[in-house]
Design an enzyme around this catalytic site. Structure first.
Site, PDB file in Angstrom:
ATOM      1  N   LYS A 237       0.836  -1.198   0.000  1.00  0.00           N
ATOM      2  CA  LYS A 237       0.000   0.000   0.000  1.00  0.00           C
ATOM      3  C   LYS A 237       0.871   1.248   0.000  1.00  0.00           C
ATOM      4  O   LYS A 237       1.866   1.322   0.739  1.00  0.00           O
ATOM      5  CB  LYS A 237      -0.918  -0.030   1.221  1.00  0.00           C
ATOM      6  CG  LYS A 237      -1.940   1.089   1.305  1.00  0.00           C
ATOM      7  CD  LYS A 237      -2.825   0.884   2.536  1.00  0.00           C
ATOM      8  CE  LYS A 237      -3.882   1.962   2.673  1.00  0.00           C
ATOM      9  NZ  LYS A 237      -4.762   1.730   3.851  1.00  0.00           N
TER      10      LYS A 237
ATOM     11  N   SER B  81      -9.407   1.589   2.962  1.00  0.00           N
ATOM     12  CA  SER B  81      -8.588   2.390   2.071  1.00  0.00           C
ATOM     13  C   SER B  81      -7.547   1.550   1.326  1.00  0.00           C
ATOM     14  O   SER B  81      -6.941   2.019   0.351  1.00  0.00           O
ATOM     15  CB  SER B  81      -7.870   3.487   2.870  1.00  0.00           C
ATOM     16  OG  SER B  81      -7.038   2.931   3.877  1.00  0.00           O
TER      17      SER B  81
ATOM     18  N   SER C 254      -9.769  -0.827   7.230  1.00  0.00           N
ATOM     19  CA  SER C 254      -9.203  -0.901   5.876  1.00  0.00           C
ATOM     20  C   SER C 254      -8.474  -2.200   5.579  1.00  0.00           C
ATOM     21  O   SER C 254      -8.214  -2.501   4.408  1.00  0.00           O
ATOM     22  CB  SER C 254      -8.254   0.283   5.650  1.00  0.00           C
ATOM     23  OG  SER C 254      -8.950   1.498   5.763  1.00  0.00           O
TER      24      SER C 254
END
Length: 569
Positions: free
Chosen positions: A65, A139, A163
């Site tokens: 990420k 996210s 998330s």
């Protein structure tokens, strides 16, 4: 696609890039490394393996990420103006690379890790891997899709409000959200610093657990990182006891989602778990503090000044959430922190005596159009069952639980802090998956011979302390066994210089503090000492005072306590 263990690291790299081309989902990536660059690293990895190095993640591919640093790759947190290129990787990434993992690239996300939808990014909305008309969940959107599409073997996300779990549920994959501080946040762009953690997405629990085990452990550069406590639980009780929400607690779900949840709970019951309903209202109330209360000030503390100075490139929803916290008074934050402390005490009381809490991971699966029409409302619904977990310092494992309303449905096992392995074991029961590498590894081996064996009257003393069964085995041929006149009946083990025999026993793993508690409560004439097993290793084991064996029946010829007890019937 062949599994990673069936391919060389070089073959695995080329297979991944073929899959990237086939999938044609460019929005997954903010930075994708060149295939040739990874092929060079894979070749070097093969040479290390050929030289005899042990690399637990050798040749596996990880997507990271883009709020987690990877040396030499830009970190953007999905805001082009925020970009910087770190010279060092985040501690979590460095540990994975040291273990043999290869980094594919940096994945797209809801900007500054603010959101559960996966659409709040100037690099494009990340479409769901299974249905491109629907959201991927955020996210950690790109990281989840990279795994769901079969590109990465596992991926890293972060989790503040859910998330690391919501995207797993929306793709039918596994999401591991560890106890806060177990994985250091060094090199991670904060979202709400006290409540952030690095997470793992994987196709199965064992893969995720291997990656998580490598990343776990304190880091002096992260003052919030934490070691495993001395009294850590290594397994659920036997039988395990799991809480589920009451009917009212499941009211946000559709009929089909409720049915899917009840099927998951029934699988636990079928596995011998005691499932009981509790009122989760206090947990849902605590969840509202994250965005509806003053705790949102943590997000402003993380990136508020940057967003105020760089409005260009900002997602309007993200900017609205974060910048609105600028005027919150310190007294409001203090008041909500006090409320949160009270909710933590309530949660401990609510979960006392339970091994875990089974929850739906999320509610519904909105389309991209539905999120565009109601960005805040759709996002809030997705976080119904996730927002409170980090606030209350709990661990969680999200796993698939079938299909509801035509889309994947998932459930999450939530446990107290540091009971991550308990969550993994319970989650494994849902999908009939054996646990991988047990975490933590600081358990002490204890050999038991009588009333503490599985199915015997004192076994609950072990399982109540979170002890974990490891194996049934025998001692070396240096022992004799006696039936002691105790209540309940117990055997007494004595080491002898000659005339001994191999005796059946069980070996359990127990925390250091658990063993101390066990020893403190041990009644005479029992004792704990060194016992040699048939494979020559030495463990802690039950013995007895030699004087107690005088006049007691010698039952060595039975080979073990259970055989002796059967002879009495």
């Amino acid at each position: 696609m062949p599994t990673p263990t069936q391919l060389t690291p070089t073959e695995r790299v080329h297979a991944a890039y073929r899959r990237i081309a086939e999938a044609d989902r460019p929005e997954v990536w903010i930075t994708l490394r060149p295939e040739g660059e990874l092929a060079v690293e894979a070749k070097a990895l093969e040479e290390r393996l050929a030289s005899g190095e042990t690399l637990p993640l050798a040749g596996t591919l990880v997507a990271v990420k883009d709020n987690i640093d990877v040396a030499g790759l830009p970190t953007t947190a999905a805001h082009p103006g925020f970009a910087y290129t770190p010279q060092e990787s985040a501690t979590a990434v460095e540990r994975l690379v040291t273990a043999g993992a290869l980094v594919l690239g940096k994945t797209n996300l809801d900007q500054f890790a603010t959101g559960l939808v996966g659409t709040r990014s100037p690099y494009g909305a990340v479409r769901n891997a299974l249905d491109p008309t629907r959201v991927s969940g955020g996210s950690s959107s790109g990281s989840a899709v990279a795994v769901a599409l079969g590109i990465a073997d596992f991926s890293l996300g972060t989790d503040t409000a859910g998330s690391g779990r919501v995207p797993a549920a929306l793709h039918g994959i596994v999401g591991l959200k560890p106890t806060l501080g177990l994985v250091p946040n060094t090199g991670v762009v904060p979202a709400a610093k006290p409540y952030d953690t690095v997470t793992v997405f994987a196709p199965d629990l064992a893969t995720g657990q291997r990656a998580l085990a490598v990343m776990t452990g304190p880091d002096p550069e992260d003052p919030a990182s934490r070691p495993w406590p001395a009294d850590v639980r290594l397994a659920p009780r036997n039988p395990a006891r799991v809480a589920v929400p009451t009917t009212e607690g499941l009211s946000p779900l559709s009929d089909a989602e409720r049915e899917a949840f009840h099927r998951a709970a029934a699988r636990l019951t079928d596995a011998g778990v005691s499932v009981e309903s509790i009122d989760i209202t206090p947990l849902l109330e605590a969840a509202r503090l994250l965005y509806d209360g003053a705790l949102v000030a943590e997000r402003h503390a993380a990136v508020g000044e940057f967003l105020a100075a760089h409005p260009e490139g900002a997602d309007p929803t993200v900017a609205g959430i974060i910048l609105s916290a600028a005027e919150l008074p310190a007294t409001a934050l203090a008041a909500d922190q006090h409320r949160l402390t009270a909710y933590k005490a309530t949660a401990r009381a609510l979960l006392n005596g339970f091994d875990g809490l089974l929850l739906p991971t999320t509610v519904g699966h909105p389309t991209l159009d539905e999120v565009a029409a109601d960005p805040v409302g759709a996002n809030s619904r997705l976080g119904t069952y996730t927002n409170f977990v980090n606030l209350l310092d709990l661990a969680a494992v999200a796993v698939p639980a079938g299909i509801a309303d035509g889309h994947p449905f998932g459930v999450t096992v939530v446990t107290n802090a540091f009971e991550d392995q308990v969550a993994l074991d319970l989650a494994g029961l849902l999908n009939e998956e054996e646990p991988g590498q047990v975490q933590p590894t600081n358990g002490l081996e204890l050999a038991v011979f009588g009333a503490h064996l599985r199915g015997q009257p004192l076994n609950h003393q072990l399982t109540g302390l979170g002890a974990r069964f490891l194996e049934a085995t025998t001692t070396s041929e240096d022992y004799r066994l006696f039936a002691l006149a105790t209540t309940p009946p117990k055997p007494g083990l004595l080491r002898v210089n000659s005339g001994g025999s191999a005796l059946r026993c069980e070996v359990w793993s127990i925390s250091p503090a658990g063993l101390g508690t066990f020893l403190a409560a041990l009644p005479a004439p029992m004792s704990l000492g060194a016992v040699t097993l048939a494979d020559s290793r030495t463990v802690v084991g039950f013995g007895c005072d030699p004087a107690a064996a005088e006049g007691a029946e010698d039952i060595t010829h039975h080979g073990g306590w259970l055989a002796y007890r059967e002879s009495l019937t």
